[in-house]
Design an enzyme around this catalytic site. Structure first.
Site, PDB file in Angstrom:
ATOM      1  N   TYR A 154       0.858  -1.202   0.000  1.00 20.70           N
ATOM      2  CA  TYR A 154       0.000   0.000   0.000  1.00 20.70           C
ATOM      3  C   TYR A 154       0.883   1.238   0.000  1.00 20.70           C
ATOM      4  O   TYR A 154       1.877   1.289   0.740  1.00 20.70           O
ATOM      5  CB  TYR A 154      -0.893   0.014   1.249  1.00 20.70           C
TER       6      TYR A 154
ATOM      7  N   GLU B 191      -3.330   7.345  -4.103  1.00 20.77           N
ATOM      8  CA  GLU B 191      -3.236   6.091  -3.354  1.00 20.77           C
ATOM      9  C   GLU B 191      -3.095   4.922  -4.316  1.00 20.77           C
ATOM     10  O   GLU B 191      -3.817   4.859  -5.311  1.00 20.77           O
ATOM     11  CB  GLU B 191      -4.498   5.918  -2.503  1.00 20.77           C
TER      12      GLU B 191
END
Ligand code: GDP
Ligand code: MN
Length: 381
Positions: free
Chosen positions: A101, A189
């Protein structure tokens, strides 16, 4: 403005962030065509602006055209948390050795950019933060310094990514930071950022929120707007040039100035009501603006009462009052209005309103009184 995954990936690609080859499709046939171009196996992905598409059945692997037909047919029209799928992204499928992530956003309290990196990707970051906060490596980046490749590598090391992913991940993080800053995003993101068995690192998903305040210097953003997903109330407000945020309650709110609008939302909540929206009409409270504001709120079926909260500064009370009276002649309202008018020329304004007052149009002397009345009329408290 939130981008769809496929738009976010196009944006990433401009900054050199590696993504899989693919294309968009609005029909099953187009999906098959795009799959052929991307090369099998492919992933068929729902394009909706909500997370957790994978779990909801909106992301499927397909090995041949028949499987693409099956999955594309199932995913188009699928309702994912209230978002109906109208468009697909079909890309060449990747083999995954590890899912990570990565994100950048602004940490307002620290007045610095905040980067999050985790070796536990592919799941929602909120979940990682709740169950295993130690698995998230955070860094603050001073915009004057930027993110250097050295710092990016140290960051990757501290996050415990596979050493094979080190160079690729550090390279992507530097590019992602540039995308965030030079691309004028509020949020970028990648979840998951993957390591392939061959040791390549690339973005398998993209979430990008562009900063609308920077739109003036990005004419190229226009291409993203055509397919934007807007709440119908937001779309209506935007078309009328109003600052509007839709909420879920029953008390419609009109105020002049963002600060007062926010306080009004707070006071309505405090006295037990639920705001239906946030609407700042700014300094211009003439009839056109007032009519436009009332129209947008009137369109919201949940609204049971409307609270107009004006504190005149540059905005003058008599102008507001005239605006309201004229607007009432133009808009057939579903809900009663409660007005609190104070500040510059408020007295004159109240005189103008006086002959029009009824049980559908009331004035109250203070913001708190007005909020209480509006909440009562909405049937709350
Ligand atoms: P989200 O659920 O909305 O976040 O959608 P993602 O794009 O993140 O996809 C969800 C999950 O599908 C990912 O975490 C992967 O596990 C899986 N996935 C997506 N693309 C691929 C792919 O190319 N290959 C493989 N093997 N899995 C994929
Ligand atoms: Mn994802």
């Amino acid at each position: 403005m939130d981008l769809f995954e496929y738009q976010g990936k196009q944006y990433f690609a401009r900054f050199g962030i590696p993504v899989s080859p693919g294309g968009v499709a609005d029909t099953v046939d187009e999906a098959v065509e795009q799959a052929g171009r991307a090369g099998y196996p492919v992933v068929v992905k729902a394009q909706v602006q909500v997370g957790g598409r994978g779990k909801a059945g909106g992301v499927k692997l397909a090995n041949d055209a028949d499987e693409v037909r099956l999955h594309a047919g199932n995913i188009l029209g699928l309702d994912i948390k209230g978002h109906v799928v109208k468009r697909l992204w079909v890309e060449h499928a990747s083999d995954i050795a590890a899912e990570y992530y990565a994100s950048f956003t602004l940490d307002r309290s620290a007045k610095l950019h905040l980067g999050l990196l985790s070796a536990e990707g592919g799941v929602e970051i909120e979940q990682v933060a709740a169950t295993n906060p130690g698995a998230i490596a955070r860094i603050h980046v001073n915009p004057l310094d930027g993110l250097t490749p050295e710092r990016a590598r140290a960051w990757v090391d501290s996050a415990g990514l596979d050493p094979k992913a080190r160079d690729g991940a550090a390279d992507i993080l530097v590019k992602l930071y540039r995308c965030y800053v030079e691309g004028d995003a509020d949020l970028v993101e990648i979840n998951p950022l993957i390591l392939t068995p061959e040791g390549r690192v690339h973005a398998l998903d993209a979430k990008v929120t562009l900063d609308d305040n920077a739109a003036f210097r990005h004419p190229e953003w226009d291409e993203f707007r055509g397919f934007e997903e807007l709440d119908p109330r937001d779309a209506m407000a935007r078309a009328r040039g109003l600052q509007y945020v839709g909420l879920d309650g029953t008390v419609g709110i009109i105020a002049n100035g963002a600060g007062l609008a926010m306080s009004t939302v707070d006071v309505v909540s405090q006295v037990g009501g639920e705001p239906a929206n946030f609407l700042d009409i700014g300094g211009g409270a003439n009839a056109d603006v007032m009519a436009a504001a009332l129209e947008v709120i009137n369109h919201d079926e949940k609204v049971r009462s409307i609270l107009i909260n004006i504190f005149g500064g540059i905005t003058r009370g008599e102008e507001v009052a005239n605006g309201i009276v004229q607007a009432l002649g133009r808009v057939e309202l579903e809900s009663p209005i409660v007005i609190r008018l104070d500040g510059t020329n408020a007295e004159q304004g109240r005189e103008i309103l006086a002959p029009h007052l009824s049980d559908r149009l009331l004035t109250r002397p203070t913001m708190l009184d007005a909020a209480r009345t509006a909440v009562e009329l909405a049937g709350g408290n």
